[in-house]
Write a protein that holds these residues in place. Structure first.
Motif, PDB file in Angstrom:
ATOM      1  N   VAL A 109      43.566  26.804  26.534  1.00  0.00           N
ATOM      2  CA  VAL A 109      44.155  26.885  27.877  1.00  0.00           C
ATOM      3  C   VAL A 109      45.591  26.417  27.870  1.00  0.00           C
ATOM      4  CG1 VAL A 109      43.064  26.747  30.119  1.00  0.00           C
ATOM      5  CG2 VAL A 109      42.356  25.158  28.331  1.00  0.00           C
ATOM      6  N   PRO A 113      50.459  28.897  29.578  1.00  0.00           N
ATOM      7  CA  PRO A 113      51.823  28.924  30.128  1.00  0.00           C
ATOM      8  C   PRO A 113      52.845  29.447  29.121  1.00  0.00           C
ATOM      9  CG  PRO A 113      50.764  26.849  30.650  1.00  0.00           C
ATOM     10  CD  PRO A 113      49.853  27.550  29.695  1.00  0.00           C
ATOM     11  N   LEU A 196      38.726  34.613  33.646  1.00  0.00           N
ATOM     12  CA  LEU A 196      38.920  34.025  34.973  1.00  0.00           C
ATOM     13  C   LEU A 196      39.976  32.931  34.932  1.00  0.00           C
ATOM     14  CD1 LEU A 196      35.178  33.980  35.982  1.00  0.00           C
ATOM     15  CD2 LEU A 196      36.967  35.293  37.102  1.00  0.00           C
ATOM     16  N   VAL A 197      40.012  32.163  33.829  1.00  0.00           N
ATOM     17  CA  VAL A 197      41.011  31.101  33.691  1.00  0.00           C
ATOM     18  C   VAL A 197      42.416  31.690  33.747  1.00  0.00           C
ATOM     19  CG1 VAL A 197      42.044  29.580  31.958  1.00  0.00           C
ATOM     20  CG2 VAL A 197      39.634  29.369  32.502  1.00  0.00           C
ATOM     21  N   MET A 200      43.250  32.934  37.184  1.00  0.00           N
ATOM     22  CA  MET A 200      43.517  31.863  38.153  1.00  0.00           C
ATOM     23  C   MET A 200      44.880  31.248  37.921  1.00  0.00           C
ATOM     24  SD  MET A 200      39.820  30.049  38.467  1.00  0.00           S
ATOM     25  CE  MET A 200      40.332  28.823  39.664  1.00  0.00           C
ATOM     26  N   LEU A 201      45.280  31.115  36.639  1.00  0.00           N
ATOM     27  CA  LEU A 201      46.589  30.527  36.356  1.00  0.00           C
ATOM     28  C   LEU A 201      47.700  31.498  36.726  1.00  0.00           C
ATOM     29  CD1 LEU A 201      45.921  28.688  32.984  1.00  0.00           C
ATOM     30  CD2 LEU A 201      46.151  27.715  35.263  1.00  0.00           C
ATOM     31  N   LEU A 211      40.533  34.768  44.189  1.00  0.00           N
ATOM     32  CA  LEU A 211      40.092  33.405  44.500  1.00  0.00           C
ATOM     33  C   LEU A 211      41.273  32.497  44.813  1.00  0.00           C
ATOM     34  CD1 LEU A 211      37.516  31.408  44.172  1.00  0.00           C
ATOM     35  CD2 LEU A 211      38.594  30.853  42.026  1.00  0.00           C
ATOM     36  N   VAL A 212      42.299  32.546  43.929  1.00  0.00           N
ATOM     37  CA  VAL A 212      43.451  31.665  44.098  1.00  0.00           C
ATOM     38  C   VAL A 212      44.211  32.012  45.378  1.00  0.00           C
ATOM     39  CG1 VAL A 212      45.674  31.046  43.111  1.00  0.00           C
ATOM     40  CG2 VAL A 212      43.685  31.200  41.653  1.00  0.00           C
TER      41      VAL A 212
END
Lengths: 254, 256
Positions: A109, A113, A196-197, A200-201, A211-212
């Motif tokens: 994760v 970025p 999904l991670v 979401m980011l 969702l976000v």
């Protein structure tokens, strides 16, 4: 994690029962509370059907499944290809393996970025991230399978004039199929979580993006609706992974 | 040259080639303001440590991870102990199976909605992951228990509690520790994710997100390096702890 009680039918009954009880409990909590932050199941379904009518839901689910499938398949294929070819290059294997283990150990994760900075924010970044996670898991489990291949059997096959490709197909792949299946049952759900991670980011694409965005507007019904869609996808992927693993082990026994 | 020395030499070469490619790559290929350079990353790392930021962020992530694992482990083990209860055990099993299949990362949005941005929602998310791992490990362990042993303990006059103390709990030690071995890296990744997604001020994930948002790739890379190192250290630490404890407990049933 193995399912260790009952047959498949009784397990699905168990699933269904648990889901029904949770939704009922949710409904009762909603009836009893007046907080705007606890939407009822009805509100969530309404929001989901609103999204569906506007075509948002279909697009989001399609985006999520595309990233998931592309990433997962690329990860699986490259890891199996690398693992089996490393068998024929033992010297290279000792050099490559620690780096793969390093990838396995890093919390991936943290890299997201950096990926966004380097590669932009398209769907391919998600697919890359997903494939990295799937790659590490499947590689490790396939490698474990390949290590347990009987070395004498391999030598005998080579001695009898089998080509490397034949040995790979008939002995190596066939032998490590069980381990590969075990890897896939872990990597499949993990790949969905990774998808999904990233979404979401990133905040704009797929079910995670939905969702976000809902959370950004303090739209509690939307958050619950997106969570429910993601959960349904999770159940689907877990079920599919278990079916594939079951098929693989049956094929091996045949 | 021995095999070991040759392997070491190969690794040193790989790392050196990678580092110098990174350092000397033309700007057109690797733009400096996107991928930074080793010559910028190393000083950034030094100031990161010297200013004390390092300890603040690493401490925050570590404490969230450890606390989350502890709470999740206790919860998961306790729920698994419900298994012998006639109807509830079966129902709980179904709930946990469904819960395990749900991608729990999405729950962070709900937790943030209820609990606000910060450590508490991060902690709850970690607990929701760890709980399941420990639950499945311990209930597998409980299924392995030998009924005959239990019955003969009863015959020799041991009460329910005594059987728990001298037979059930000691047999579970191995399963709990092997569960922790799986749960800890997971919990750590989840902690970093929570910080990245809804980062407050502190935590290594929050630092990475801040550096990325302000377009400081050297900071981001320093953060990623630290995150990797911390994950590695936590895992090693647990392995050491587990080995010693397991030997003390005398079970030897560690399936790591």
């Amino acid at each position: 994690m193995t399912v260790h009680s009952g047959s498949r039918a009784s397990n699905s009954a168990l699933y269904l029962m648990a889901t029904i009880v949770v939704v009922t409990a949710w409904y009762i909590v909603d009836l009893g509370s007046s907080s705007p932050f606890i939407p009822g199941p009805v509100d969530a379904v309404e929001r989901a059907s609103e999204w569906y009518a506007r075509g948002q839901l279909g697009v989001a689910v399609r985006e999520t499944l595309t990233v998931f499938l592309v990433g997962f398949i690329v990860g699986c294929v490259t890891s199996v290809a690398l693992a089996t070819s490393l068998v024929w290059m033992p010297k290279l294997a000792t050099i490559v393996e620690p780096y793969v283990m390093a990838v396995y150990a890093t919390p991936k994760v943290a890299l997201v970025p950096l990926f966004f900075i380097w590669l932009g924010r398209g769907w391919h970044v998600g697919a890359l991230f997903v494939s990295l996670g799937a790659f590490a898991i499947v590689f490790v489990s396939t490698m474990t399978g390949l290590r347990s291949v009987d070395y004498r059997q391999l030598q005998v096959l080579l001695l009898m004039g089998a080509s490397r490709w034949q040995v790979t197909r008939l002995l190596l792949l066939r032998h490590s199929l069980g381990y590969l299946a075990a890897g896939i049952t872990v990597a499949g759900p993990f790949a969905l979580v990774s998808t999904l991670v990233v979404e979401m980011l990133q905040g704009t694409r797929g079910v995670g993006g939905l969702l976000v965005q809902a959370a950004g507007f303090f739209d509690a019904a939307g958050v619950f609706a997106a969570t429910a869609v993601a959960s349904a996808l999770g159940l689907l992927v877990t079920g599919a992974a278990n079916v594939i693993a079951g098929r693989a082990s049956r094929w091996r026994q045949a | 040259m021995t095999l070991r020395a040759r392997r070491l030499a190969a690794h040193v070469t790989v790392v050196l080639v990678a580092l110098s490619a990174w350092h000397y790559a033309p700007n057109s290929m690797f733009p400096q303001d996107l991928v930074s350079r080793p010559a910028q990353v190393v000083p950034r790392l030094a100031t990161f440590i010297a200013s004390g930021e390092f300890f603040v962020h690493m401490g925050a992530t570590t404490s969230a991870t450890v606390l989350g694992v502890a709470v999740g482990a206790v919860l998961g083990t306790a729920i698994a102990m419900l298994a012998p209860v006639p109807f509830i055990g079966h129902f709980v099993e179904g709930l946990m199976q469904v819960g395990y299949a749900i991608p729990k990362v999405v729950l962070i949005a709900i937790f943030v909605l209820f609990l606000g941005i910060g450590t508490l929602s991060q902690l709850v998310l970690i607990v929701s992951f760890v709980m399941f791992v420990l639950y499945f490990n311990v209930s597998n362990g409980l299924a392995e228990l030998d009924d005959a042993t239990r019955k003969s303990l009863h015959i020799f006059g041991a009460g329910r509690l005594a059987v728990m103390r001298i037979y059930v709990f000691p047999s579970m030690v191995g399963y709990v520790f092997s569960g922790l071995r799986v749960a800890l890296p997971l919990a750590y990744s989840v902690a970093v994710f929570a910080e990245l997604a809804y980062g407050g001020e502190t935590g290594i994930g929050a630092f990475i997100a801040q550096s990325a948002r302000t377009m400081q790739p050297s900071g981001t890379i320093v953060g990623v390096i630290c995150a990797g190192l911390l994950g590695y250290c936590l895992d090693r630490l647990l392995v050491r702890l587990v080995d010693r404890r397991a030997m003390k407990a005398g079970t030897g049933a560690i399936a790591v």
